[in-house]
Write a protein that holds these residues in place. Structure first.
Motif, short mmCIF file in Angstrom:
data_model
loop_
_atom_site.label_atom_id
_atom_site.label_comp_id
_atom_site.label_asym_id
_atom_site.label_seq_id
_atom_site.Cartn_x
_atom_site.Cartn_y
_atom_site.Cartn_z
N PRO A 220 -13.95 9.51 -7.44
CA PRO A 220 -13.28 9.10 -6.30
C PRO A 220 -12.27 8.45 -6.66
O PRO A 220 -12.06 7.56 -7.77
CB PRO A 220 -14.15 8.17 -5.71
CG PRO A 220 -15.25 7.95 -6.65
CD PRO A 220 -15.33 8.78 -7.61
N ILE A 221 -10.97 8.55 -6.01
CA ILE A 221 -9.79 7.41 -6.14
C ILE A 221 -10.05 6.28 -5.31
O ILE A 221 -10.13 5.94 -4.22
CB ILE A 221 -8.54 8.30 -5.64
CG1 ILE A 221 -8.41 9.50 -6.12
CG2 ILE A 221 -7.47 7.15 -5.82
CD1 ILE A 221 -8.22 9.70 -7.60
N VAL B 114 4.65 7.69 -13.06
CA VAL B 114 3.32 7.57 -13.93
C VAL B 114 2.21 8.25 -13.09
O VAL B 114 2.02 7.57 -11.84
CB VAL B 114 2.89 6.25 -14.53
CG1 VAL B 114 1.54 6.31 -15.36
CG2 VAL B 114 4.21 5.79 -15.36
N ILE B 115 1.51 9.12 -13.45
CA ILE B 115 0.43 9.91 -12.86
C ILE B 115 -1.06 9.43 -13.55
O ILE B 115 -1.00 10.04 -14.77
CB ILE B 115 0.71 11.28 -12.52
CG1 ILE B 115 1.94 11.47 -11.76
CG2 ILE B 115 -0.54 11.75 -11.83
CD1 ILE B 115 2.62 12.55 -12.26
N ALA C 205 7.04 1.90 -14.49
CA ALA C 205 7.55 2.80 -13.82
C ALA C 205 7.80 2.41 -12.29
O ALA C 205 7.34 1.63 -11.88
CB ALA C 205 6.68 4.10 -14.04
N ALA C 206 8.93 3.15 -11.58
CA ALA C 206 9.13 2.92 -10.13
C ALA C 206 8.32 3.56 -9.31
O ALA C 206 8.04 2.98 -8.10
CB ALA C 206 10.42 3.43 -9.93
N TYR C 207 7.51 4.61 -10.01
CA TYR C 207 6.61 5.42 -8.97
C TYR C 207 5.21 5.69 -9.61
O TYR C 207 5.33 5.78 -11.06
CB TYR C 207 7.17 6.91 -8.75
CG TYR C 207 8.14 6.84 -7.68
CD1 TYR C 207 8.15 7.19 -6.46
CD2 TYR C 207 9.56 6.47 -8.20
CE1 TYR C 207 9.14 7.09 -5.38
CE2 TYR C 207 10.61 6.57 -7.45
CZ TYR C 207 10.47 6.86 -5.93
OH TYR C 207 11.32 6.80 -5.05
N LEU C 208 4.08 5.40 -8.85
CA LEU C 208 2.73 5.49 -9.34
C LEU C 208 2.07 6.63 -8.47
O LEU C 208 2.33 6.63 -7.31
CB LEU C 208 1.89 4.19 -9.51
CG LEU C 208 2.41 3.20 -10.37
CD1 LEU C 208 1.85 1.86 -9.97
CD2 LEU C 208 2.68 3.42 -11.73
N VAL C 209 1.05 7.47 -9.22
CA VAL C 209 0.57 8.55 -8.36
C VAL C 209 -0.83 8.47 -8.92
O VAL C 209 -1.01 8.36 -10.16
CB VAL C 209 1.16 9.77 -8.45
CG1 VAL C 209 0.17 10.94 -7.79
CG2 VAL C 209 2.37 10.01 -7.83
N LEU D 84 -7.21 2.32 -9.37
CA LEU D 84 -5.78 1.81 -9.16
C LEU D 84 -5.57 0.66 -9.92
O LEU D 84 -4.40 0.77 -10.55
CB LEU D 84 -5.80 1.24 -7.79
CG LEU D 84 -4.58 0.32 -7.40
CD1 LEU D 84 -3.42 1.33 -7.29
CD2 LEU D 84 -4.83 -0.22 -5.94
N GLU D 85 -6.65 -0.07 -10.51
CA GLU D 85 -6.43 -0.84 -11.61
C GLU D 85 -6.07 -0.61 -12.86
O GLU D 85 -5.11 -1.10 -13.50
CB GLU D 85 -7.61 -2.09 -11.63
CG GLU D 85 -7.77 -2.91 -10.50
CD GLU D 85 -9.23 -3.50 -10.22
OE1 GLU D 85 -10.02 -3.29 -11.32
OE2 GLU D 85 -9.47 -4.25 -9.55
#
Length: 147
Positions: free
Chosen positions: A95-96, A86-87, A113-117, A101-102
């Motif tokens: 800004p990141i 998931v992106i 998902a197993a991956y986050l971006v 993130l939350e």
């Protein structure tokens, strides 16, 4: 931080009612070109062109239900009919930070998902989630590594 080099853009553009539009090859329609959309389209091109992810397994701006709220995630890559990556895309001036993130963590409480971006087109952060632990990534796996 992820090290990502977007491919040279080869997008299709058109003007419609005074607004610039960009062709979204995943959704198969013209969408309004906003700064966030520019980031989203470049990231999709990176996934399909740079990493070999099949376009047929990518979903953009699909609705999910979080409690009483309907939300939309930016990009998800599916593997075996389940969200695998998931992106969350932000426009370049955003800004990141912890708030972003939350946001993706709330979405992932539903998607698992197993991956986050997280990306704003300039900065990219990615994590692999395994057994409840987050591992910071410096690169996303290429698609053939997954199959």
């Amino acid at each position: 931080m992820l090290h990502i080099q977007f491919p040279e853009p080869d997008f299709r553009f058109q003007g419609e009612r005074g607004q610039e539009m960009i062709w979204d090859s995943i959704r198969r329609k013209w969408v309004r070109l906003t700064p966030e959309e520019w980031v989203r389209q470049n990231f999709v091109r990176y996934l399909t062109g740079g990493k070999g992810y099949p376009p047929s397994l990518i979903a953009i701006e699909k609705q999910i239900r979080l409690g009483e709220l309907n939300k939309r995630y930016d990009i998800a890559v599916y593997h075996n009919t389940h969200p695998w990556l998931v992106i969350e895309c932000k426009e370049p001036d955003v800004p990141i930070n912890q708030k972003v993130l939350e946001q993706i963590l709330r979405y992932n409480s539903r998607l698992t998902a197993a991956y986050l971006v997280l990306t704003n087109g300039h900065q990219h952060f990615g994590w692999q989630i395994c057994e409840g632990r987050f591992k910071l990534l410096d690169a996303l796996p290429d698609w053939p590594e997954l199959v």
